[in-house]
Each structure stands twice: as C-alpha cells, then as structure tokens.
Design a protein around this motif. Sequence first.
Motif, PDB file in Angstrom:
ATOM      1  N   GLN A  10     -15.973  28.719  33.924  1.00  0.00           N
ATOM      2  CA  GLN A  10     -15.426  27.199  34.797  1.00  0.00           C
ATOM      3  C   GLN A  10     -15.031  27.683  35.909  1.00  0.00           C
ATOM      4  O   GLN A  10     -15.631  26.955  36.782  1.00  0.00           O
ATOM      5  CB  GLN A  10     -13.759  27.568  34.388  1.00  0.00           C
ATOM      6  CG  GLN A  10     -13.446  26.637  32.446  1.00  0.00           C
ATOM      7  CD  GLN A  10     -11.851  26.817  32.505  1.00  0.00           C
ATOM      8  OE1 GLN A  10     -11.215  27.798  33.472  1.00  0.00           O
ATOM      9  NE2 GLN A  10     -10.882  25.491  32.499  1.00  0.00           N
ATOM     10  N   ASN A  11     -15.470  29.197  36.525  1.00  0.00           N
ATOM     11  CA  ASN A  11     -15.471  29.313  37.378  1.00  0.00           C
ATOM     12  C   ASN A  11     -17.049  29.023  38.189  1.00  0.00           C
ATOM     13  O   ASN A  11     -17.906  28.680  39.129  1.00  0.00           O
ATOM     14  CB  ASN A  11     -15.315  31.023  37.794  1.00  0.00           C
ATOM     15  CG  ASN A  11     -13.661  31.581  37.561  1.00  0.00           C
ATOM     16  OD1 ASN A  11     -13.097  30.774  38.140  1.00  0.00           O
ATOM     17  ND2 ASN A  11     -13.697  32.513  37.243  1.00  0.00           N
ATOM     18  N   ALA A  12     -17.946  29.287  37.008  1.00  0.00           N
ATOM     19  CA  ALA A  12     -19.175  28.901  37.510  1.00  0.00           C
ATOM     20  C   ALA A  12     -19.075  26.963  37.316  1.00  0.00           C
ATOM     21  O   ALA A  12     -19.754  27.023  38.408  1.00  0.00           O
ATOM     22  CB  ALA A  12     -20.258  29.364  36.191  1.00  0.00           C
ATOM     23  N   ARG A  13     -18.726  26.393  36.636  1.00  0.00           N
ATOM     24  CA  ARG A  13     -18.934  24.919  37.867  1.00  0.00           C
ATOM     25  C   ARG A  13     -18.312  24.538  38.922  1.00  0.00           C
ATOM     26  O   ARG A  13     -18.570  24.168  39.081  1.00  0.00           O
ATOM     27  CB  ARG A  13     -18.631  24.293  36.077  1.00  0.00           C
ATOM     28  CG  ARG A  13     -19.122  24.382  34.734  1.00  0.00           C
ATOM     29  CD  ARG A  13     -18.548  23.620  33.746  1.00  0.00           C
ATOM     30  NE  ARG A  13     -17.245  23.699  33.149  1.00  0.00           N
ATOM     31  CZ  ARG A  13     -16.717  24.197  32.110  1.00  0.00           C
ATOM     32  NH1 ARG A  13     -17.621  24.913  31.406  1.00  0.00           N
ATOM     33  NH2 ARG A  13     -15.670  24.798  32.341  1.00  0.00           N
ATOM     34  N   HIS A  14     -16.707  25.095  38.589  1.00  0.00           N
ATOM     35  CA  HIS A  14     -16.193  25.327  39.902  1.00  0.00           C
ATOM     36  C   HIS A  14     -16.919  25.367  40.668  1.00  0.00           C
ATOM     37  O   HIS A  14     -17.211  24.635  42.326  1.00  0.00           O
ATOM     38  CB  HIS A  14     -14.851  26.104  40.108  1.00  0.00           C
ATOM     39  CG  HIS A  14     -14.115  25.638  41.237  1.00  0.00           C
ATOM     40  ND1 HIS A  14     -13.629  24.964  41.503  1.00  0.00           N
ATOM     41  CD2 HIS A  14     -14.193  26.474  42.222  1.00  0.00           C
ATOM     42  CE1 HIS A  14     -13.438  24.963  43.728  1.00  0.00           C
ATOM     43  NE2 HIS A  14     -13.938  26.244  43.456  1.00  0.00           N
ATOM     44  N   ALA A  15     -17.935  26.669  41.747  1.00  0.00           N
ATOM     45  CA  ALA A  15     -19.055  27.381  42.479  1.00  0.00           C
ATOM     46  C   ALA A  15     -19.801  26.046  42.471  1.00  0.00           C
ATOM     47  O   ALA A  15     -20.186  25.281  43.687  1.00  0.00           O
ATOM     48  CB  ALA A  15     -19.861  28.460  41.452  1.00  0.00           C
ATOM     49  N   GLU A  16     -20.317  25.851  41.572  1.00  0.00           N
ATOM     50  CA  GLU A  16     -21.743  24.521  41.247  1.00  0.00           C
ATOM     51  C   GLU A  16     -21.070  23.187  41.432  1.00  0.00           C
ATOM     52  O   GLU A  16     -21.560  22.460  43.231  1.00  0.00           O
ATOM     53  CB  GLU A  16     -22.404  24.177  39.752  1.00  0.00           C
ATOM     54  CG  GLU A  16     -23.557  23.526  40.358  1.00  0.00           C
ATOM     55  CD  GLU A  16     -24.707  23.677  41.202  1.00  0.00           C
ATOM     56  OE1 GLU A  16     -25.576  23.025  41.872  1.00  0.00           O
ATOM     57  OE2 GLU A  16     -24.750  25.254  40.980  1.00  0.00           O
ATOM     58  N   LYS A  17     -20.199  22.967  41.499  1.00  0.00           N
ATOM     59  CA  LYS A  17     -19.370  21.249  41.854  1.00  0.00           C
ATOM     60  C   LYS A  17     -18.987  21.791  43.813  1.00  0.00           C
ATOM     61  O   LYS A  17     -19.642  21.024  44.407  1.00  0.00           O
ATOM     62  CB  LYS A  17     -18.506  21.102  41.139  1.00  0.00           C
ATOM     63  CG  LYS A  17     -17.250  19.950  41.851  1.00  0.00           C
ATOM     64  CD  LYS A  17     -16.356  19.980  40.762  1.00  0.00           C
ATOM     65  CE  LYS A  17     -15.704  18.361  41.384  1.00  0.00           C
ATOM     66  NZ  LYS A  17     -13.940  18.336  40.576  1.00  0.00           N
TER      67      LYS A  17
END
Length: 207
Positions: A10-17
């Motif tokens: 989730q943190n990785a997806r959030h960072a990319e977003k």
Amino acid sequence: MTDDMNDEAQNARHAEKMKKKKAARDKILATKTIEKGLVIVHTGKGKGKSTAAFGMAFRSLGHGHKIAVIQFVKGAWNSGEKQVLERFPELVTIKAMGEGFTWETQDRQKDIDNARAAWEAAKETILDPDIRFVLLDELNIVLRYDYLPIEEIIEFLQNEKPEDTHVVITGRNAKDELIEIADLVTEMTLIKHPFRSGVKAQEGIEF
C-alpha cells in the motif's frame, strides 16, 4: 500475505501515486507566471467575509507590506483585529468612515455622504504607491443600497488601481458587475449560526 507486506505494498502504491500527482502539479504550476495585484471579493450570507479578509491583511503585514483598512459601515469600530493592527502604526492605515448600518442611522443622506467620504479615502489609499494591500470592508453594503454608483467603482478598479496593489472587498450581496471584474470571488454559505439560538456576539469570535 502478512500485514507488514500488505502495508508495504500500500505504501509503495501510495508513493507512486503521489509521485505522478506531484509531476502533474509541477507541470501546471510551471505555466502560472503572472504576478499582479488582485481584486478579491468576499460575499454571501455566511460568517467569515471580513475575518478571511483580515487574515489576508495579517498575512501581508507579516511579509512587511504596508496595508490599509477602510471601514465603510462600522464607525465605532473596536474589534480584536483593530487592536492588533494598531500595534503596527508604521505599516497600517485604518479609517473607520461609517456610522453603523443603515437601519441604525436611519438617515439616508448621511449614509450617502459617509459612503462618498469613505470611497474618496479608499481611492487615495489604493493609489498610494507605498501601500500594497487595501481592505474595503463592507463596501458591498453601500453598493447594495446604491449609495455609490457601481460604475464608478468598476472604472476605478479596472483603469486606475495600480497593477501590484491587492484590493479586497467584503459584504453581502456583491453586485454582479463587481463579481464579473474580480480576480477571486468567494461566497460564504450560512449553514448554522448561534445568533438564531439566542446567542449574542462573542468577544474574540464576532469582534
């Protein structure tokens, strides 16, 4: 999948977003290159029109800019904002020109004369090259009652206001012509107010 792995994904997806969002935002901001003095209108039935304008005044003051406040309605004006602003006489000009709301004075000609005097003072401060920010508090009230011709105000703001001077106008029922030429217009919406429950104006909140 463990909770730690789930959180990591989730943190990785959030960072990319957020990375994509920042890139898009930076691209938009790069196109905003104009600097100019704004005409700003705060109107509507809700509280906060003058409060927000004074917030801008304090912000401008914080940057060391000279500011002016022209009060079109409240003559015996003794608010918390005034008490703070009076601590910076070298940067602040305050002129309370009115004698109260028209239902208090009950003298139309006196209201018109006071509005004219306030507008003349307003023009003088707006044209002062040392003053960067001018608050015309409750100007919309006198315009609503046609104590001043809206055409005169519009002509001055469009053709005589210095390019780098900000002018903020407050009060209910802003004229359509003023809204049309303004750079920024905010309408305060009334949802709930303690006055309707019998609560009088509170020190530090209303004044």
